[in-house]
Design a protein around this motif. Sequence first.
Motif, PDB file in Angstrom:
ATOM      1  N   HIS A  33       0.805  -1.147   0.058  1.00  0.00           N
ATOM      2  CA  HIS A  33       0.169  -0.165  -0.124  1.00  0.00           C
ATOM      3  C   HIS A  33       0.760   1.331  -0.089  1.00  0.00           C
ATOM      4  N   PRO A  34       1.630   1.441  -1.061  1.00  0.00           N
ATOM      5  CA  PRO A  34       2.445   2.723  -1.307  1.00  0.00           C
ATOM      6  C   PRO A  34       1.665   3.937  -1.375  1.00  0.00           C
ATOM      7  N   THR A  35       2.320   4.884  -0.682  1.00  0.00           N
ATOM      8  CA  THR A  35       1.679   6.274  -0.784  1.00  0.00           C
ATOM      9  C   THR A  35       2.849   7.160  -1.466  1.00  0.00           C
ATOM     10  N   ALA A  36       2.059   8.221  -2.212  1.00  0.00           N
ATOM     11  CA  ALA A  36       2.994   9.189  -2.760  1.00  0.00           C
ATOM     12  C   ALA A  36       2.489  10.505  -3.029  1.00  0.00           C
ATOM     13  N   ILE A  37       3.382  11.424  -2.767  1.00  0.00           N
ATOM     14  CA  ILE A  37       3.070  12.837  -3.396  1.00  0.00           C
ATOM     15  C   ILE A  37       3.598  12.888  -4.899  1.00  0.00           C
ATOM     16  N   ALA A  38       2.938  13.240  -5.724  1.00  0.00           N
ATOM     17  CA  ALA A  38       3.403  13.377  -7.171  1.00  0.00           C
ATOM     18  C   ALA A  38       4.683  14.209  -7.385  1.00  0.00           C
ATOM     19  N   MET A  39       5.352  13.406  -8.242  1.00  0.00           N
ATOM     20  CA  MET A  39       6.563  13.977  -8.529  1.00  0.00           C
ATOM     21  C   MET A  39       6.204  14.979  -9.997  1.00  0.00           C
ATOM     22  N   GLY A  40       7.239  15.910 -10.198  1.00  0.00           N
ATOM     23  CA  GLY A  40       7.095  16.974 -11.233  1.00  0.00           C
ATOM     24  C   GLY A  40       5.838  17.708 -11.313  1.00  0.00           C
ATOM     25  N   LEU A  41       5.637  18.295 -10.294  1.00  0.00           N
ATOM     26  CA  LEU A  41       4.697  19.550 -10.121  1.00  0.00           C
ATOM     27  C   LEU A  41       5.306  20.786 -10.516  1.00  0.00           C
ATOM     28  N   GLY A  42       6.436  20.761 -10.668  1.00  0.00           N
ATOM     29  CA  GLY A  42       6.933  22.159 -11.187  1.00  0.00           C
ATOM     30  C   GLY A  42       7.540  22.902 -10.108  1.00  0.00           C
ATOM     31  N   MET A  43       7.555  22.763  -8.986  1.00  0.00           N
ATOM     32  CA  MET A  43       7.874  23.429  -7.804  1.00  0.00           C
ATOM     33  C   MET A  43       9.483  23.793  -7.778  1.00  0.00           C
ATOM     34  N   PHE A  44      10.017  22.863  -8.198  1.00  0.00           N
ATOM     35  CA  PHE A  44      11.682  23.128  -8.448  1.00  0.00           C
ATOM     36  C   PHE A  44      12.169  23.163  -9.776  1.00  0.00           C
ATOM     37  N   LEU A  45      11.456  23.216 -10.735  1.00  0.00           N
ATOM     38  CA  LEU A  45      11.889  23.276 -11.991  1.00  0.00           C
ATOM     39  C   LEU A  45      11.678  24.585 -12.642  1.00  0.00           C
ATOM     40  N   PRO A  46      12.543  24.893 -13.759  1.00  0.00           N
ATOM     41  CA  PRO A  46      12.542  26.407 -14.107  1.00  0.00           C
ATOM     42  C   PRO A  46      11.102  26.415 -15.332  1.00  0.00           C
ATOM     43  N   PRO A  47      10.764  27.418 -15.512  1.00  0.00           N
ATOM     44  CA  PRO A  47       9.230  27.824 -16.076  1.00  0.00           C
ATOM     45  C   PRO A  47       9.445  27.103 -17.787  1.00  0.00           C
ATOM     46  N   ILE A  48       9.375  25.781 -17.854  1.00  0.00           N
ATOM     47  CA  ILE A  48       9.440  25.071 -19.276  1.00  0.00           C
ATOM     48  C   ILE A  48       8.252  24.164 -19.232  1.00  0.00           C
ATOM     49  N   GLU A  49       7.041  24.695 -19.963  1.00  0.00           N
ATOM     50  CA  GLU A  49       6.177  23.883 -20.100  1.00  0.00           C
ATOM     51  C   GLU A  49       5.559  23.312 -18.767  1.00  0.00           C
ATOM     52  N   LYS A  50       5.462  24.005 -17.775  1.00  0.00           N
ATOM     53  CA  LYS A  50       4.971  23.220 -16.333  1.00  0.00           C
ATOM     54  C   LYS A  50       3.656  22.542 -16.557  1.00  0.00           C
ATOM     55  N   TYR A  57       4.519  13.649 -16.255  1.00  0.00           N
ATOM     56  CA  TYR A  57       4.848  12.695 -14.953  1.00  0.00           C
ATOM     57  C   TYR A  57       3.642  11.799 -14.717  1.00  0.00           C
ATOM     58  N   HIS A  58       2.251  12.188 -15.024  1.00  0.00           N
ATOM     59  CA  HIS A  58       1.284  11.417 -14.442  1.00  0.00           C
ATOM     60  C   HIS A  58       1.209  10.291 -15.603  1.00  0.00           C
ATOM     61  N   GLU A  59       1.295  10.602 -16.822  1.00  0.00           N
ATOM     62  CA  GLU A  59       1.379   9.569 -17.756  1.00  0.00           C
ATOM     63  C   GLU A  59       2.216   8.546 -17.552  1.00  0.00           C
ATOM     64  N   ALA A  60       3.599   9.103 -17.092  1.00  0.00           N
ATOM     65  CA  ALA A  60       4.540   7.850 -16.799  1.00  0.00           C
ATOM     66  C   ALA A  60       4.275   7.132 -15.733  1.00  0.00           C
ATOM     67  N   ILE A  61       3.592   7.730 -14.588  1.00  0.00           N
ATOM     68  CA  ILE A  61       3.193   6.597 -13.391  1.00  0.00           C
ATOM     69  C   ILE A  61       2.068   6.176 -13.773  1.00  0.00           C
ATOM     70  N   PHE A  62       1.125   6.366 -14.244  1.00  0.00           N
ATOM     71  CA  PHE A  62      -0.184   5.421 -14.761  1.00  0.00           C
ATOM     72  C   PHE A  62       0.487   4.415 -15.644  1.00  0.00           C
ATOM     73  N   GLU A  63       1.403   4.758 -16.946  1.00  0.00           N
ATOM     74  CA  GLU A  63       1.646   3.990 -17.636  1.00  0.00           C
ATOM     75  C   GLU A  63       2.520   2.691 -16.896  1.00  0.00           C
ATOM     76  N   VAL A  64       3.556   3.004 -15.955  1.00  0.00           N
ATOM     77  CA  VAL A  64       4.251   2.017 -15.137  1.00  0.00           C
ATOM     78  C   VAL A  64       3.457   1.088 -14.402  1.00  0.00           C
ATOM     79  N   LEU A  65       2.626   1.747 -13.876  1.00  0.00           N
ATOM     80  CA  LEU A  65       1.557   1.196 -12.720  1.00  0.00           C
ATOM     81  C   LEU A  65       0.423   0.105 -13.901  1.00  0.00           C
ATOM     82  N   SER A  66       0.426   0.475 -15.222  1.00  0.00           N
ATOM     83  CA  SER A  66      -0.364  -0.489 -16.221  1.00  0.00           C
ATOM     84  C   SER A  66       0.495  -1.423 -16.681  1.00  0.00           C
ATOM     85  N   GLN A  67       1.771  -1.088 -16.685  1.00  0.00           N
ATOM     86  CA  GLN A  67       2.792  -2.193 -17.372  1.00  0.00           C
ATOM     87  C   GLN A  67       3.037  -3.270 -16.833  1.00  0.00           C
TER      88      GLN A  67
END
Length: 160
Positions: A33-50, A57-67
């Motif tokens: 039963h893992p819990t997570a706060i999403a990665m890639g929310l742009g808090m620490f990223l430069p303003p590139i296509e936030k 990031y959400h596509e990646a996590i959903f695809e990994v959990l599907s595959q």
Amino acid sequence: KKFKPGARARFKARIKRTYHCIFTACQSFEVTHPTAIAMGLGMFLPPIEKDEVKLIYHEAIFEVLSQNDYGFDTFFLNPGPGTGAARQLLRENNYRFRCRVCLHTKDGKALASGLASKGFRTSFLNPSDSIAVMQGCLGYWWACGMGERYAGEEDFAATS
């Protein structure tokens, strides 16, 4: 700024590898039963296509959990400011998750602690860098770290 040609696919592949490594580690510890706060929310990223970064990031996590099957019963994700992107992806795609996926708005650390106290094998992913965690000791987000802007860094610093 926009992504250069091919960069989006390479970026998503890198994020999928990151999640796969994290989930494989959870599997080795028999986390169900893992819990997570999403990665890639742009808090620490430069303003590139936030917005696009959140989506990737959400596509990646959903695809990994599907595959892949990591032995999870339920994966708990607090997408925070990425909730819109996460819900959009779930509406528009027919993911066949290998476990239940629960989007929530709770404090992830408290959720993990509550699950553990009920006997579930859990973990908590807080995607903060070490500087943000250390700055939590000094009130890095003290003025605005509530609700959607909740920052686990202060909580970790205050309760660890």
